[in-house]
Write a protein that holds these residues in place. Structure first.
Motif, short mmCIF file in Angstrom:
data_model
loop_
_atom_site.label_atom_id
_atom_site.label_comp_id
_atom_site.label_asym_id
_atom_site.label_seq_id
_atom_site.Cartn_x
_atom_site.Cartn_y
_atom_site.Cartn_z
N SER A 26 60.26 53.26 55.11
CA SER A 26 59.45 52.19 54.55
C SER A 26 59.30 52.35 53.04
O SER A 26 59.45 51.38 52.27
CB SER A 26 58.06 52.19 55.22
OG SER A 26 57.26 51.15 54.68
N LYS A 27 59.05 53.56 52.61
CA LYS A 27 58.91 53.83 51.17
C LYS A 27 60.24 53.60 50.45
O LYS A 27 60.28 53.03 49.35
CB LYS A 27 58.44 55.27 50.97
CG LYS A 27 58.24 55.65 49.51
CD LYS A 27 57.77 57.09 49.37
CE LYS A 27 57.63 57.48 47.92
NZ LYS A 27 57.18 58.91 47.77
N ASN A 31 60.87 50.77 47.52
CA ASN A 31 61.29 51.18 46.17
C ASN A 31 62.38 50.27 45.59
O ASN A 31 62.52 50.17 44.38
CB ASN A 31 61.77 52.62 46.17
CG ASN A 31 60.63 53.62 46.25
OD1 ASN A 31 59.48 53.29 45.96
ND2 ASN A 31 60.93 54.85 46.67
N VAL A 32 63.16 49.65 46.49
CA VAL A 32 64.26 48.80 46.00
C VAL A 32 64.02 47.32 46.26
O VAL A 32 64.75 46.46 45.76
CB VAL A 32 65.61 49.23 46.63
CG1 VAL A 32 65.93 50.67 46.28
CG2 VAL A 32 65.61 49.02 48.14
N VAL A 77 71.14 43.53 54.38
CA VAL A 77 71.96 44.75 54.49
C VAL A 77 72.14 45.39 53.12
O VAL A 77 72.14 46.63 53.00
CB VAL A 77 73.31 44.43 55.15
CG1 VAL A 77 74.26 45.62 55.07
CG2 VAL A 77 73.09 44.03 56.61
N SER A 78 72.28 44.59 52.09
CA SER A 78 72.42 45.14 50.74
C SER A 78 71.17 45.92 50.34
O SER A 78 71.26 46.97 49.69
CB SER A 78 72.68 44.01 49.74
OG SER A 78 73.91 43.37 50.02
N ILE A 79 70.01 45.42 50.75
CA ILE A 79 68.76 46.14 50.49
C ILE A 79 68.75 47.47 51.24
O ILE A 79 68.38 48.52 50.67
CB ILE A 79 67.54 45.28 50.89
CG1 ILE A 79 67.39 44.10 49.92
CG2 ILE A 79 66.26 46.12 50.93
CD1 ILE A 79 66.40 43.04 50.39
N LEU A 80 69.12 47.45 52.50
CA LEU A 80 69.15 48.69 53.29
C LEU A 80 70.09 49.71 52.66
O LEU A 80 69.75 50.90 52.57
CB LEU A 80 69.58 48.38 54.73
CG LEU A 80 68.59 47.57 55.58
CD1 LEU A 80 69.18 47.29 56.96
CD2 LEU A 80 67.26 48.29 55.70
N ILE A 81 71.25 49.27 52.23
CA ILE A 81 72.22 50.19 51.62
C ILE A 81 71.67 50.76 50.32
O ILE A 81 71.77 51.97 50.06
CB ILE A 81 73.56 49.47 51.38
CG1 ILE A 81 74.23 49.16 52.73
CG2 ILE A 81 74.48 50.33 50.52
CD1 ILE A 81 75.47 48.31 52.61
N LYS A 82 71.08 49.89 49.51
CA LYS A 82 70.53 50.33 48.23
C LYS A 82 69.39 51.33 48.43
O LYS A 82 69.16 52.21 47.59
CB LYS A 82 70.05 49.12 47.43
CG LYS A 82 69.70 49.43 45.97
CD LYS A 82 69.33 48.16 45.22
CE LYS A 82 68.99 48.48 43.76
NZ LYS A 82 68.60 47.25 43.02
N SER A 83 68.68 51.22 49.54
CA SER A 83 67.53 52.09 49.80
C SER A 83 67.92 53.47 50.33
O SER A 83 67.09 54.38 50.38
CB SER A 83 66.59 51.43 50.81
OG SER A 83 67.12 51.50 52.13
N LEU A 84 69.16 53.63 50.75
CA LEU A 84 69.59 54.88 51.38
C LEU A 84 69.50 56.06 50.43
O LEU A 84 69.73 55.92 49.23
CB LEU A 84 71.03 54.75 51.88
CG LEU A 84 71.27 53.85 53.09
CD1 LEU A 84 72.77 53.63 53.30
CD2 LEU A 84 70.65 54.45 54.35
#
Length: 380
Positions: A26-27, A31-32, A77-84
């Protein structure tokens, strides 16, 4: 007082999916993606955990992500990838599985991106995500929906610099991958992938290759023996690692006493030995050990793979269910005698097998040959 404190039972689902793990992702997403309502997301996810088992929690987190991320698939999905976080270290070679909390991300891709319009975008997403936690389950949706395209991409990934990506090519195409759906492609479709990976430098990859070949052995033993012989003759893999791959690939066939598998291991399917002094009780009780022992005399220099087989009685009183258990591998010289002993515990309540009182049978199997058969009574 200590006796009044009950130790909390270990549950894998709570170890892998819990409050701290949910707060972590979640954090990272917050953050992104500033519009992410992290508090509502965390509450929704955690409120749904008690009633759900492990795989259900993966799907639940996926659905909560769908609700709290933008509705556009590519944007989400782009958000999920960027958050990794950073990928698993490419400097390691084994036992770095990543974090299970990212399994819902690949599940998100499989659920909402397995379509022609998103195909190559989704491939790229899974390639990125698998370096944090394996996308082996998710890729199987694409194999079934787009077999030609997916196999072609996985073959390309066998040359990827990151060993998690290379492993995915083998693990994702396994005929019988645990916890995952069946894939509807011929077992031979993945052979070009395995041909590129058997000489990989990392055990994480070669173990997957060996597990994959072991899966194939349950369908086509001849194909497996031929494939392993070809790999060995190529000289591409280090000899000790090739020996490991062969042993691990043939473990099911060795248990079955397959002569060609034993030959490939340099083991005779007709060992020149003599068994004596076999002892075991005629009566065994539930939640107790069956204890047996015997002597082996080698009449020539030989390598032995010693297993034992238990034939279990079913609820109808028939012994039509058996299991092979590994016991010992021995290297013996002519004239040598060795004594072997074993305890087999009959646990009454198991999740994998129901035990029924009545007659059971034990067999000693050495290099695929049955040497001794004995019956015993199992009582509750």
């Amino acid at each position: 007082m200590a006796n009044d404190i009950k130790q909390k039972k270990f549950l894998l689902k709570d170890h892998l999916f819990n409050k701290l793990k949910v707060e972590k992702i979640s954090k990272e997403i917050k953050n992104v993606f500033g519009d992410f309502d992290s508090k509502k997301f965390e509450k929704q996810v955690l409120d749904g955990f008690p009633e759900r088992e492990l795989k259900e929690r993966i799907a639940w987190i996926r659905e909560c992500l769908k609700k709290h991320l933008p509705q556009d698939y590519r944007e989400s999905v782009s958000i999920l990838i960027k958050s990794l976080p950073e990928p698993c270290s490419p400097m390691l070679s084994d036992n770095d599985f990543g974090d299970f909390i990212y399994a819902p991300y690949t599940d998100f891709v499989a659920k909402y991106g397995c379509s022609e319009v998103y195909l190559h975008f989704s491939f790229g997403a899974l390639k990125e995500m698998t370096t944090r936690f394996s996308a082996e389950d998710a890729i199987r949706y694409f194999i079934n929906a787009f077999p030609k395209e997916t196999i072609a991409v996985l073959k390309e990934w066998t040359k990827d610099p990151h060993y998690h990506v290379r492993r995915l090519a083998s693990e994702g195409t396994r005929p019988t991958l645990p916890w995952s759906q069946k894939i509807n492609i011929p077992i031979t479709d993945a052979i070009p992938i395995l041909n590129n990976l058997f000489y990989d430098s990392t055990r994480f990859v070669t173990r997957s290759v060996a597990n994959h070949v072991n899966d194939i052995s349950k369908v086509s033993p001849a194909l497996v023996v031929s494939l392993l012989e070809k790999w060995k003759e190529s000289g591409k893999q280090r000899s000790n690692e090739m020996d490991y791959i062969i042993r691990h690939s043939l473990r099911t066939l060795v248990k079955q006493g397959d002569p060609e598998a034993l030959r490939l291991l340099g083991i005779s399917s007709k060992p020149n030995i003599q068994l004596t002094n076999f002892t075991m009780p005629k009566l065994v009780f539930m939640n107790e050990d069956l204890k047996f022992s015997f002597d082996i005399l080698a009449k020539e220099n030989t390598t032995l793979i010693v297993d034992y087989i238990i034939h279990f009685q079913n609820k109808l009183g028939k012994m039509n269910n058996k299991k092979v258990y590994k016991m010992k591998k021995l290297d013996m010289v002519k004239g040598e005698t060795k004594t072997l002993s074993k305890k087999h515990f009959f646990k009454q309540f198991m999740t994998t097998r129901t035990l029924y009182a009545g007659k059971h049978q034990i067999e000693l199997q050495i290099n695929g040959c049955i040497f001794i058969k004995n019956e015993f009574e199992l009582k509750g």
